[in-house]
Design a protein around this motif. Sequence first.
Motif, PDB file in Angstrom:
ATOM      1  N   ARG A  74       0.839  -1.204   0.000  1.00  0.00           N
ATOM      2  CA  ARG A  74       0.000   0.000   0.000  1.00  0.00           C
ATOM      3  C   ARG A  74       0.874   1.253   0.000  1.00  0.00           C
ATOM      4  O   ARG A  74       0.585   2.240  -0.675  1.00  0.00           O
ATOM      5  N   TYR A 121       3.038   5.621   8.102  1.00  0.00           N
ATOM      6  CA  TYR A 121       2.315   4.473   7.536  1.00  0.00           C
ATOM      7  C   TYR A 121       2.938   3.169   8.045  1.00  0.00           C
ATOM      8  O   TYR A 121       2.246   2.222   8.434  1.00  0.00           O
ATOM      9  N   ARG A 130      -0.907  10.391   8.889  1.00  0.00           N
ATOM     10  CA  ARG A 130      -0.499   9.989   7.547  1.00  0.00           C
ATOM     11  C   ARG A 130      -1.011  11.000   6.519  1.00  0.00           C
ATOM     12  O   ARG A 130      -0.285  11.430   5.620  1.00  0.00           O
TER      13      ARG A 130
ATOM     14  N   ARG B  44     -13.451  -5.088 -14.901  1.00  0.00           N
ATOM     15  CA  ARG B  44     -13.374  -4.548 -13.543  1.00  0.00           C
ATOM     16  C   ARG B  44     -14.494  -3.575 -13.172  1.00  0.00           C
ATOM     17  O   ARG B  44     -14.681  -3.298 -12.002  1.00  0.00           O
ATOM     18  N   SER B  45     -15.176  -3.025 -14.181  1.00  0.00           N
ATOM     19  CA  SER B  45     -16.154  -1.978 -13.873  1.00  0.00           C
ATOM     20  C   SER B  45     -17.571  -2.481 -14.105  1.00  0.00           C
ATOM     21  O   SER B  45     -17.829  -3.188 -15.087  1.00  0.00           O
ATOM     22  N   GLU B  47     -20.122  -1.126 -15.339  1.00  0.00           N
ATOM     23  CA  GLU B  47     -20.694  -0.785 -16.641  1.00  0.00           C
ATOM     24  C   GLU B  47     -20.192  -1.706 -17.749  1.00  0.00           C
ATOM     25  O   GLU B  47     -20.774  -1.704 -18.848  1.00  0.00           O
ATOM     26  N   LYS B  50     -22.804  -3.959 -19.339  1.00  0.00           N
ATOM     27  CA  LYS B  50     -23.892  -3.468 -20.188  1.00  0.00           C
ATOM     28  C   LYS B  50     -23.826  -4.163 -21.536  1.00  0.00           C
ATOM     29  O   LYS B  50     -22.745  -4.457 -22.036  1.00  0.00           O
TER      30      LYS B  50
ATOM     31  N   MET C  36     -13.862   9.268  -0.186  1.00  0.00           N
ATOM     32  CA  MET C  36     -13.741   8.506   1.067  1.00  0.00           C
ATOM     33  C   MET C  36     -14.419   9.272   2.198  1.00  0.00           C
ATOM     34  O   MET C  36     -15.060   8.689   3.068  1.00  0.00           O
ATOM     35  N   ARG C  44      -8.449   1.420   3.681  1.00  0.00           N
ATOM     36  CA  ARG C  44      -7.666   0.226   3.345  1.00  0.00           C
ATOM     37  C   ARG C  44      -6.799  -0.296   4.484  1.00  0.00           C
ATOM     38  O   ARG C  44      -6.326  -1.428   4.409  1.00  0.00           O
ATOM     39  N   GLU C  67     -17.701   1.283  -4.035  1.00  0.00           N
ATOM     40  CA  GLU C  67     -17.605   1.397  -5.502  1.00  0.00           C
ATOM     41  C   GLU C  67     -17.274   2.813  -5.968  1.00  0.00           C
ATOM     42  O   GLU C  67     -16.500   3.008  -6.901  1.00  0.00           O
ATOM     43  N   ARG C  71     -13.920   3.287  -8.068  1.00  0.00           N
ATOM     44  CA  ARG C  71     -13.941   3.805  -9.446  1.00  0.00           C
ATOM     45  C   ARG C  71     -12.808   4.803  -9.653  1.00  0.00           C
ATOM     46  O   ARG C  71     -12.076   4.744 -10.653  1.00  0.00           O
ATOM     47  N   ARG C  74      -9.548   3.017  -9.826  1.00  0.00           N
ATOM     48  CA  ARG C  74      -9.306   2.362 -11.125  1.00  0.00           C
ATOM     49  C   ARG C  74      -8.857   3.391 -12.160  1.00  0.00           C
ATOM     50  O   ARG C  74      -7.967   3.125 -12.971  1.00  0.00           O
ATOM     51  N   TYR C 121     -15.073   7.420 -18.007  1.00  0.00           N
ATOM     52  CA  TYR C 121     -14.939   6.474 -16.894  1.00  0.00           C
ATOM     53  C   TYR C 121     -15.712   6.989 -15.679  1.00  0.00           C
ATOM     54  O   TYR C 121     -16.428   6.252 -15.002  1.00  0.00           O
ATOM     55  N   GLY C 124     -19.310   6.492 -15.996  1.00  0.00           N
ATOM     56  CA  GLY C 124     -19.740   5.117 -16.227  1.00  0.00           C
ATOM     57  C   GLY C 124     -20.276   4.823 -17.615  1.00  0.00           C
ATOM     58  O   GLY C 124     -21.186   4.018 -17.779  1.00  0.00           O
TER      59      GLY C 124
END
Lengths: 155, 155, 155
Positions: A74, A121, A130, B44-45, B47, B50, C36, C44, C67, C71, C74, C121, C124
Amino acid sequence: MENIDPHSALFATYAIAATLMILKAVGMSWLTVVRMMQANGGFRSPEDLKKTLLNPRPDPAQLSPNERVERIRRIQLNDLESLPYFLVAGFLYVLTAPPLILAQGLLYGYVASRLLHFAAYFTGQIHEVRAAFWSIGSLILIFMAVRVLMAALGY
Amino acid sequence: MENIDPHSALFATYAIAATLMILKAVGMSWLTVVRMMQANGGFRSPEDLKKTLLNPRPDPAQLSPNERVERIRRIQLNDLESLPYFLVAGFLYVLTAPPLILAQGLLYGYVASRLLHFAAYFTGQIHEVRAAFWSIGSLILIFMAVRVLMAALGY
Amino acid sequence: MENIDPHSALFATYAIAATLMILKAVGMSWLTVVRMMQANGGFRSPEDLKKTLLNPRPDPAQLSPNERVERIRRIQLNDLESLPYFLVAGFLYVLTAPPLILAQGLLYGYVASRLLHFAAYFTGQIHEVRAAFWSIGSLILIFMAVRVLMAALGY
């Protein structure tokens, strides 16, 4: 922006900050290795369960996440979200010929913020500690990038 | 450190090593795409489920990890833990005006170590093989970073 | 390849594209923080469940993937698979002294492709839209890297 002069104190400041950060980042990889060896686990690939000299008694549990290993991963991912951008932003920033004292404050300040972030961390300090160190580094990065952008736009 | 001279053999050595590594890294993204299309999964997503021309029969299983896809993603992540740092360290290293033969050995040695690491990881060789190639590249990176740091500090 | 001339329009084009991409990447980190905080979750690390001023009522569910947070992570990972390589390839590319209009098309085209990829992205859109923007950026990156490689090899 001024030409690159690798002999200048300004460029040396960048080179010192950059290589310290690179060595720090590479150190995370080796720390992951050390912790995987200590835990004899935290592996990720199916072939890591093959019987070898270094893994004489393979066990499927070796592929389970190991918190001591995952913590370093991480930290490493957090480095990745910042260090590569710092390495380029810092380089372009010194090309704008800022005052040496300001460049030293920003570049070494970033290095210090990342080392303190690592310490917080690594030892599992509360999120606020952190986050504070992370924010300092991120703001320095943003400042340098904005400064370069403005210089490139002619301001 | 010497000034940048993009016409020099030293800088060309860096440019060749750097672009080979960049193309290798970008290749991992495309390889991920190829394997996701072959597996029709490893997405991974949300969407990605779809119904579209390229995914006429969506299935929730398409969001499950697919080992053939995940393997490339692990290789890509391993690249990320090293290549961006190499790209900067190698650049700063050639600015220190090292002997050409040494720079070629280090820069091309790093490239070779990463290509061999890829071959070992891609074909699922035992961890020891993969680790050996990884270590060579990492040690070259550390050597170059330390050399730049010393030069910047005046040694 | 020509010498670096930070005063040139060519180098300014690179500096503008590079800093826009760096600011975009750093923005992803802050967007992760915002989400977050909105979700009061998506954390995490085990220590993020300690009771603090910012987290007065810790709950183990806060460590579950969220999610809306994932997102952005990602998107951030997708940035990482491309931006650091673009930052170096773009720099080396302008050193090859390409026509300004071509460099502007490629560098700003890459920036536009990444911002559109983010928009697709983030909201979505179906995979095909996201993939189209991603591919444009990746092909620009490959073109620049190949061009630098050929220049370094003397072609």
